[in-house]
Design a protein around this motif. Structure first.
Motif, PDB file in Angstrom:
ATOM      1  N   HIS A  62       0.958  -1.275  -0.076  1.00 11.27           N
ATOM      2  CA  HIS A  62      -0.012  -0.101  -0.111  1.00 11.27           C
ATOM      3  C   HIS A  62       0.876   1.245  -0.074  1.00 11.27           C
ATOM      4  N   PRO A  63       1.449   1.589  -1.116  1.00 14.20           N
ATOM      5  CA  PRO A  63       2.366   2.719  -1.181  1.00 14.20           C
ATOM      6  C   PRO A  63       1.771   4.238  -0.900  1.00 14.20           C
ATOM      7  N   ASP A  64       0.486   4.327  -0.998  1.00 13.30           N
ATOM      8  CA  ASP A  64      -0.161   5.491  -0.756  1.00 13.30           C
ATOM      9  C   ASP A  64      -0.091   5.633   0.825  1.00 13.30           C
ATOM     10  N   ALA A  65      -0.471   4.581   1.596  1.00 13.07           N
ATOM     11  CA  ALA A  65      -0.600   4.877   2.853  1.00 13.07           C
ATOM     12  C   ALA A  65       0.791   4.714   3.618  1.00 13.07           C
ATOM     13  N   TYR A  66       1.682   3.756   3.019  1.00 10.52           N
ATOM     14  CA  TYR A  66       2.936   3.261   3.658  1.00 10.52           C
ATOM     15  C   TYR A  66       4.007   3.332   2.652  1.00 10.52           C
ATOM     16  N   PRO A  67       4.452   4.581   2.440  1.00 12.61           N
ATOM     17  CA  PRO A  67       5.523   4.745   1.138  1.00 12.61           C
ATOM     18  C   PRO A  67       6.824   4.183   1.519  1.00 12.61           C
ATOM     19  N   ASP A 100      -0.621   0.191  21.340  1.00  7.51           N
ATOM     20  CA  ASP A 100       0.202  -0.027  22.483  1.00  7.51           C
ATOM     21  C   ASP A 100       1.825  -0.010  21.959  1.00  7.51           C
ATOM     22  N   VAL A 101       1.941  -0.247  20.644  1.00  8.79           N
ATOM     23  CA  VAL A 101       3.191  -0.446  20.051  1.00  8.79           C
ATOM     24  C   VAL A 101       3.784   0.532  18.991  1.00  8.79           C
ATOM     25  N   PHE A 102       2.628   0.631  18.088  1.00  5.95           N
ATOM     26  CA  PHE A 102       2.546   1.307  17.024  1.00  5.95           C
ATOM     27  C   PHE A 102       2.110   2.821  17.015  1.00  5.95           C
ATOM     28  N   PRO A 103       2.676   3.855  16.733  1.00  2.58           N
ATOM     29  CA  PRO A 103       2.061   5.315  16.696  1.00  2.58           C
ATOM     30  C   PRO A 103       1.048   5.333  15.425  1.00  2.58           C
ATOM     31  N   ASP A 104       1.461   4.676  14.547  1.00  2.00           N
ATOM     32  CA  ASP A 104       0.553   4.634  13.231  1.00  2.00           C
ATOM     33  C   ASP A 104      -0.538   3.794  13.424  1.00  2.00           C
TER      34      ASP A 104
END
Length: 168
Positions: A62-67, A100-104
């Motif tokens: 998903h390059p738009d959300a996670y480049p 709890d682990v990932f800010p995204d």
């Protein structure tokens, strides 16, 4: 998932990394194999840069959300303890556990994913990175995590194939 489907996916993966001359082709072959073995709505690969204490996304479905760009500090939470110290996959099956682990986590949730399976990749006693699979909440059952063990050797092969291609 049948034994025949897994065998066919492994043959396809082998053929892809044997013939591709593009890094993206290697990661796409690993993603296709992961889809057959365990399933993922979102699939990414992170590589670690121990010298600079950071990681970088090297592939994404998903390059738009996670480049594929930039770096981020290595996440030294209980995630790191599980992945690096214990050398076990990290599983979070709810968006709360992910938060709890990932800010995204909000981006993760917006993609219809609420569970994660991060698979550590070690070669030569060194962690090279992680293969990250995300799906709906409660997707990564103990049976699916067990099945993901079939990805371990392929993930190592993919990381080494990419390293080979990047050296030219």
């Amino acid at each position: 998932m049948t034994d025949t489907a897994i065998a066919e996916a492994l043959v396809a993966f082998d053929a892809a990394i044997a013939t591709t001359t593009e890094v993206e082709g290697v990661w796409k072959a690993l993603q296709a194999l992961a889809d057959v073995i365990v399933g993922a709505k979102l699939f990414t690969v992170m590589r670690l840069d121990w010298a600079n204490d950071c990681s970088a996304r090297t592939f994404t479905s998903h390059p738009d959300a996670y480049p594929v760009s930039g770096t981020k500090p290595i996440n030294r939470t209980h995630w790191f303890e599980t992945i690096h110290v214990k050398r076990q996959p990290f599983v979070a099956n709810t968006i709360k556990d992910i938060a709890d682990v990932f800010p995204d986590h909000e981006t993760i949730w917006s993609l219809g994913t609420g569970s994660v399976l991060n698979w550590p990749v070690f070669v030569g006693d060194r962690m090279l990175g992680t293969v990250n699979m995300l799906h709906e909440e409660h997707y990564y059952t103990p049976e699916r995590v067990e099945a993901a063990k079939l990805l371990s050797l392929a993930a190592k092969a993919a990381f080494l194939a990419v390293e080979h291609l990047e050296r030219g």
